[in-house]
Design an enzyme around this catalytic site. Structure first.
Site, PDB file in Angstrom:
ATOM      1  N   CYS A   1       2.367   7.620   4.216  1.00  0.00           N
ATOM      2  CA  CYS A   1       3.411   6.648   3.366  1.00  0.00           C
ATOM      3  C   CYS A   1       4.470   7.422   3.128  1.00  0.00           C
ATOM      4  O   CYS A   1       4.505   7.973   2.168  1.00  0.00           O
ATOM      5  CB  CYS A   1       2.708   5.335   2.123  1.00  0.00           C
ATOM      6  SG  CYS A   1       4.113   4.512   1.413  1.00  0.00           S
TER       7      CYS A   1
ATOM      8  N   CYS B   1       6.396   6.363  -0.117  1.00  0.00           N
ATOM      9  CA  CYS B   1       6.111   6.019  -1.587  1.00  0.00           C
ATOM     10  C   CYS B   1       6.066   7.656  -1.949  1.00  0.00           C
ATOM     11  O   CYS B   1       6.096   8.072  -3.177  1.00  0.00           O
ATOM     12  CB  CYS B   1       4.242   5.697  -1.208  1.00  0.00           C
ATOM     13  SG  CYS B   1       4.177   4.501  -0.223  1.00  0.00           S
ATOM     14  N   ASP B   2       5.978   8.399  -0.741  1.00  0.00           N
ATOM     15  CA  ASP B   2       5.676  10.076  -0.666  1.00  0.00           C
ATOM     16  C   ASP B   2       6.259  11.158  -0.416  1.00  0.00           C
ATOM     17  O   ASP B   2       6.439  12.642  -1.527  1.00  0.00           O
ATOM     18  CB  ASP B   2       4.625  10.596  -0.480  1.00  0.00           C
ATOM     19  CG  ASP B   2       2.881   9.804  -0.877  1.00  0.00           C
ATOM     20  OD1 ASP B   2       2.853   9.393  -1.937  1.00  0.00           O
ATOM     21  OD2 ASP B   2       1.980   9.532   0.173  1.00  0.00           O
TER      22      ASP B   2
END
Ligand code: NAP
Length: 325
Positions: A148, A151-152
């Site tokens: 992701c 997200c990261d």
């Protein structure tokens, strides 16, 4: 202001257990099914195990939804959710673990929040990221290996990273990451891409992006955190080491159809073999979205499936009610 409702205090006993249409999966297909079921004046519940939005909740930007030239994935998800709620959809955060059919118009869903009953079921769980399955992948997941980018990615600002894959996901997420990181390596096992040409051209024009083609990752290497990738050239067999702080794996999707496997025909990869009408071999059970065989997996086709499935479910319930089965 944060409010505790009676429902929160009473817990599961207060949740309505009987529904016309149970929709499993809160991505674009499931939410649109809820919207359309609501418009057919059917009581619809959406079960979501994690968070609303499915794949678009972890997509930076959606740029191919007609009428909305550019929108953040989570924002589009929120808009579809609000739209479904406007037509009365209820969202229950629970995982559906088993499905039973006890007669026409009588489905039982066993969930982590107890049993629910519905006259029709729309399965819209979509698909989840596939894993490479090479040494180090599991060990470094969450410590440099990610599925992701949204997200990261921000954790690796100003650092070199790799994206693995040659499809739309790899390219769209690489485009997002290239604006954050110092250097981005796009690693692909061939020298041709599945990704739409517009994304390929956009990524090629980025000065900090380098394509490493005909290469596969054979090992993720590091100590506490990922330090780099051991690569193998698919043509020469030559091995090399690439130093990166993170690797984002985008090598396709795996359908989430285990729970319905006894009710639906699946292809060899696990996608439900249903046509455009979303009907399965089990009357009253429909599959919508990325989890079914289809030529194009995009938000626009997912929402289309959701709408069709809801109309088919309404038709099924009407038939069952008319025949008094
Ligand atoms: P995908 O289209 O199936 O592409 C997967 C990529 O990973 C392919 O390039 C494939 O290589 C590669 N791959 C597969 N297994 C591999 C392995 N073991 N080792 C190395 N590479 C491997 O998957 P996706 O990109 O996740 O997209 C999924 C669906 O969502 C697609 O239908 C896509 O069009 C759609 N999508 C659309 C958009 C958009 O329209 N904006 C954005 C994201 C996703 P080969 O090509 O050699 O097989």
């Amino acid at each position: 202001m944060f409010q505790i409702t009676l429902e929160d205090i009473a817990g599961e006993s207060q949740v309505e257990r009987d529904w016309d249409v149970a929709i499993v999966g809160g991505g674009p297909a499931g939410l649109t099914a809820a919207l359309y079921a609501g418009r057919s004046l059917r009581k619809a519940v959406v079960f979501e195990k994690l968070s609303i939005g499915g794949q678009i909740a972890v997509t930076d930007e959606v740029d191919n939804y007609p009428g909305i030239p550019s929108i953040k994935g989570p924002e589009l998800a929120k808009r579809i959710e609000d739209h479904a709620k406007k037509f009365g959809a209820k969202i229950v955060f629970a995982e559906v673990q088993k499905l039973r059919k006890e007669g026409e118009g009588k489905f039982v869903l066993e969930t982590t929040d107890g049993e629910f009953r519905a006259k029709a079921v729309i399965w819209a769980t979509g698909a989840e990221p596939r894993k490479l399955g090479v040494p180090g992948e599991k060990e470094f997941t969450g410590r440099g290996v990610s599925y992701c980018a949204v997200c990261d990615g921000p954790f690796f600002k100003g650092k070199p990273v790799a994206v693995i894959g040659g499809g739309d996901s790899a390219f769209t997420e690489a485009l997002y990451l290239s604006n954050i990181v110092s250097k981005l390596y796009l690693i692909h096992r061939r020298d041709e891409f599945r990704a739409q040409r517009i994304y390929v051209e956009q990524l090629k024009s980025k000065p900090n992006v380098e394509f490493l083609l005909n290469k596969v990752v054979v090992e993720f290497v590091g100590d506490k955190m990922l330090k780099g990738l051991r690569l193998k050239d698919t043509k020469t067999g030559e091995e090399s080491f690439l130093e990166v702080a993170a690797a984002f794996v985008y090598i396709g999707l795996k359908p989430v159809n285990d729970v319905i496997k006894d009710f639906v025909d699946l292809d060899e990869r696990g996608f439900a073999l249903v046509g455009e009408d979303t009907k399965t071999k089990t009357p009253g059970l429909f599959v919508a979205g990325d989890g079914r065989v289809k030529h194009l997996r995009q938000v626009v086709t997912a929402v289309s499936d959701g709408a069709v499935a809801a109309i088919m479910a309404d038709e099924y319930i009407r038939e069952v009610e008319a025949t008094g089965r």
